[in-house]
Design a protein around this motif. Structure first.
Motif, PDB file in Angstrom:
ATOM      1  N   LEU A  30       0.830  -1.197   0.000  1.00  0.00           N
ATOM      2  CA  LEU A  30       0.000   0.000   0.000  1.00  0.00           C
ATOM      3  C   LEU A  30       0.867   1.250   0.000  1.00  0.00           C
ATOM      4  O   LEU A  30       0.588   2.226  -0.708  1.00  0.00           O
ATOM      5  N   TYR A  31       1.943   1.196   0.784  1.00  0.00           N
ATOM      6  CA  TYR A  31       2.873   2.327   0.864  1.00  0.00           C
ATOM      7  C   TYR A  31       3.452   2.642  -0.516  1.00  0.00           C
ATOM      8  O   TYR A  31       3.495   3.787  -0.947  1.00  0.00           O
ATOM      9  N   LEU A  32       3.852   1.592  -1.232  1.00  0.00           N
ATOM     10  CA  LEU A  32       4.446   1.799  -2.551  1.00  0.00           C
ATOM     11  C   LEU A  32       3.404   2.224  -3.587  1.00  0.00           C
ATOM     12  O   LEU A  32       3.704   2.960  -4.519  1.00  0.00           O
ATOM     13  N   SER A  33       2.152   1.741  -3.425  1.00  0.00           N
ATOM     14  CA  SER A  33       1.114   2.072  -4.413  1.00  0.00           C
ATOM     15  C   SER A  33       0.649   3.507  -4.309  1.00  0.00           C
ATOM     16  O   SER A  33       0.293   4.121  -5.312  1.00  0.00           O
ATOM     17  N   ILE A  34       0.581   4.035  -3.070  1.00  0.00           N
ATOM     18  CA  ILE A  34       0.004   5.374  -2.962  1.00  0.00           C
ATOM     19  C   ILE A  34       0.910   6.406  -2.293  1.00  0.00           C
ATOM     20  O   ILE A  34       0.929   7.542  -2.698  1.00  0.00           O
ATOM     21  N   SER A  35       1.697   6.017  -1.300  1.00  0.00           N
ATOM     22  CA  SER A  35       2.440   7.041  -0.546  1.00  0.00           C
ATOM     23  C   SER A  35       3.809   7.347  -1.136  1.00  0.00           C
ATOM     24  O   SER A  35       4.318   8.441  -0.965  1.00  0.00           O
TER      25      SER A  35
END
Lengths: 203, 203
Positions: A30-35
């Motif tokens: 999730l961190y890599l996909s959005i943040s």
């Protein structure tokens, strides 16, 4: 409703990495996909890079980006008569960090472990024995394998194979004992009895 | 002698991920460079994939691979009169797993935290208030923020902002108490005093 497929795929692949569980891998995906998309694209580049550049040394099987020999085997200053045997390149670089060791290495890429179905032929033992047979300057093999059942049996197995070659080669291993800076109170009784049996003179 | 540059670069990038320290990132980088190249190339593909496909829902800011609205906002069966507010999509999917909640969500993408320099404008609070103003069907906001100082102050801040809008909207939050299956003995005294004050009738 579940996470979008592409995030789930990424998370699943991360969870195949050593030391990454399913909760952490979800967080990372999730961190890599959005943040942090910049980090995602940098990771992509780095993965491409290691796949293109990294290979194993023809002599000691350490990781290298050189053509045939790694920097250590290629270094005229290193003492080629002593070989330190390790399980993976990680232990090699830990030992390099001490700056103490001037010999060369041999990376087994595994450890003999009947429980995990890993026999002597699955790791780079044959290649080590070939090195010994082809180079009569080698005088000592130091085992730098983790001090547990598998590490100890692998050292013993290789020592016996070396004896069968009938060469004048000494086999030693890293000292077992109480780590510097630790507390005796917290040591296992196995560690304490090892360090009693192997006690040193006070210098 | 240090690890080859491309492995060090990969390791450094992994260590920028949440929950991955320098020892683990070295292990992962080496694993991908030599032991599991198939996984390295799959990770590469997945990273490309999420970057191309994943965006945030126009309404609730959940992650999605849909064009404008996420699957939940787009689902006619969900109750649009209740909005559950979460910090990240991870809490959203934890709540979805219960299968209990039939309303919709709003993802703040952060929490008010003066210590970390995060004020109300850094997270998606304005967007939540716009939703409330533009949709008179909304009757309840449930706060599903972590039960700590930052979560509680963020819930309180948003509640006050909603009051100022003078709309007929109830604000609630997930119950605090002793987790099902845990031991009272191991609970903090804060948890125990919360669960005493908020005690329920035995059903």
């Amino acid at each position: 409703m579940a996470l979008p497929r592409s995030i789930r795929d990424l998370s699943e692949r991360f969870s195949s990495l050593p030391g990454v569980g399913p909760k952490l891998s979800n967080r990372i995906a999730l961190y890599l996909s959005i943040s942090n998309r910049k980090l995602a694209s940098r990771l992509e580049d780095s993965l491409k890079d290691v796949t293109a550049k990294i290979r194993l040394c023809d002599n000691c099987f350490n990781v290298t980006d050189n053509e045939s020999l790694c920097e250590i085997c290629d270094d005229g200053q290193r003492d080629k008569s002593i070989i330190l045997v390790v399980e993976t390149p990680l232990e090699l670089y830990s030992i390099e960090e001490t700056g103490e060791y001037k010999g060369v290495y041999h990376v087994l890429h595994g450890i003999i472990s009947p429980v995990n179905g890993i026999g002597p032929d699955e790791i780079r033992i044959r290649e080590l024995l070939s090195r010994l047979k082809s180079d009569s300057d080698i005088k000592e093999i130091i085992f730098g394998l983790n001090p547990n059942l598998e590490g100890d049996s692998t050292s013993l197995y290789i020592t016996n194979e070396i004896k069968d070659l009938d060469l004048d080669i000494k086999t030693t291993r890293l000292a077992k004992g109480i780590p510097t800076g630790s507390s005796i109170e917290y040591m296992s009784s196995q560690t304490l009895s090892d360090s009693l049996r192997r006690r040193d003179g006070v210098e």
